[in-house]
Design a protein around this motif. Sequence first.
Motif, PDB file in Angstrom:
ATOM      1  N   GLU A 209      37.300  38.147  35.136  1.00  0.00           N
ATOM      2  CA  GLU A 209      38.462  39.040  35.029  1.00  0.00           C
ATOM      3  C   GLU A 209      38.258  40.091  33.939  1.00  0.00           C
ATOM      4  OE1 GLU A 209      41.773  36.487  34.353  1.00  0.00           O
ATOM      5  OE2 GLU A 209      42.052  35.993  36.483  1.00  0.00           O
TER       6      GLU A 209
ATOM      7  N   LEU B  14      37.896  32.139  45.602  1.00  0.00           N
ATOM      8  CA  LEU B  14      38.439  33.087  44.619  1.00  0.00           C
ATOM      9  C   LEU B  14      37.704  34.425  44.675  1.00  0.00           C
ATOM     10  CD1 LEU B  14      40.314  33.220  41.901  1.00  0.00           C
ATOM     11  CD2 LEU B  14      38.118  33.014  40.764  1.00  0.00           C
TER      12      LEU B  14
ATOM     13  N   ARG C 174      43.539  41.663  43.073  1.00  0.00           N
ATOM     14  CA  ARG C 174      44.170  40.369  42.830  1.00  0.00           C
ATOM     15  C   ARG C 174      43.138  39.265  42.956  1.00  0.00           C
ATOM     16  NH1 ARG C 174      49.082  38.580  42.141  1.00  0.00           N
ATOM     17  NH2 ARG C 174      49.677  36.463  42.763  1.00  0.00           N
TER      18      ARG C 174
ATOM     19  N   GLY D  22      43.007  35.204  42.585  1.00  0.00           N
ATOM     20  CA  GLY D  22      43.837  34.017  42.408  1.00  0.00           C
ATOM     21  C   GLY D  22      45.279  34.422  42.184  1.00  0.00           C
ATOM     22  N   ASP D  23      45.841  33.984  41.057  1.00  0.00           N
ATOM     23  CA  ASP D  23      47.237  34.296  40.732  1.00  0.00           C
ATOM     24  C   ASP D  23      47.366  35.535  39.850  1.00  0.00           C
ATOM     25  OD1 ASP D  23      48.071  32.030  42.131  1.00  0.00           O
ATOM     26  OD2 ASP D  23      47.828  30.738  40.364  1.00  0.00           O
ATOM     27  N   SER D  24      46.247  36.152  39.517  1.00  0.00           N
ATOM     28  CA  SER D  24      46.277  37.278  38.580  1.00  0.00           C
ATOM     29  C   SER D  24      46.023  38.604  39.291  1.00  0.00           C
ATOM     30  CB  SER D  24      45.223  37.093  37.481  1.00  0.00           C
ATOM     31  OG  SER D  24      45.418  35.874  36.798  1.00  0.00           O
ATOM     32  N   THR D  25      46.750  39.624  38.863  1.00  0.00           N
ATOM     33  CA  THR D  25      46.495  40.990  39.314  1.00  0.00           C
ATOM     34  C   THR D  25      45.971  41.762  38.115  1.00  0.00           C
ATOM     35  OG1 THR D  25      48.272  40.906  40.952  1.00  0.00           O
ATOM     36  CG2 THR D  25      47.485  43.088  40.285  1.00  0.00           C
TER      37      THR D  25
END
Length: 233
Positions: free
Chosen positions: A36, A57, A76, A78-81
Motif C-alpha cells: 500500500e 488481494l 481499492r 482489500g478494505d482500503s482505498t
Amino acid sequence: MIDPQGQANKWIKNMEKANNLHVVKLSDADFVRTLENCIQFGTPVLMENLGEELDPLLEPLLLKQTFKQGGSMRIRLGDSTIEYSQDFKFYMTTKLRNPHYLPETSVKVNLLNFMITPEGLQDQLLGIVVARERPELEEEKNTLILQGAENKRQLKEIEDKILEGLSLSEGNILEDETAIKVLSSSKVLSNEISEKQAIAEETGKKIDQACRGYTPITVHFSIVLLHSRLGQY
C-alpha cells in the motif's frame, strides 16, 4: 517472471536499486502494508517466491482497477482505498521451474521466462565474446537491426498511404491523377527500401557467419557454466 536461477531477481534489484526497491514475499506479515505504501508513493515492489496461486488481494492491482476520486487516481486493495501513483511498478518472480498458471492469471500479467537453456546461454555467451573480440561486428549488427526496423516502419507508412489514397479516390482510380501519383511515388520508394533491406539481410548473414566462428568457445563455456550451476542445487 519464471526465475529458477535467480537471474531476474538480480536484474530487477540492480535496475531498481536507485529507486528504493522494496522486496516482499506473500508470507511476510506486513506485505500488504508495504504494498500500500509503495503504491501511494510510486516506489517499485518485487514480490519473490510466488507459487502457482496468487493472493486474491492482488486482483485489483493486476487488473489496474484504478478510478478517479477527489481529483486523484485511486485503487481499492482489500478494505482500503488508497491513492495510486503512476510511477508505481510491480514485479513478481517464482523459483518454480515449470509453473502452471491458469489462463485467467496469464492474461493479467506479462509472463517472462528467465529459465536458462543451453541454446539461450550459448547465444548470450556468443554476444559477449563477439562484443569483446570483434566489437565492429557487434556494432554493425546492431546498426543493421535498427535499419531493418526503420525500413519496416517506412514500408508500413507507404502501405497506409496507398490505402488512404485508394479510399479517398472517387470513381475509376485510373482516371484519378492524384491517386496515380501517390501509387507511382510509393512504388518507387517501396522498391528502394526493399533493395536496402535485401542488402542489409545479406550483410547480416555474413556477420552471423563470422560470429559463428566463435561458437565452439561458447558451447564449451556454456557446458562449464551449466554444470557449475547444477552443482549449486
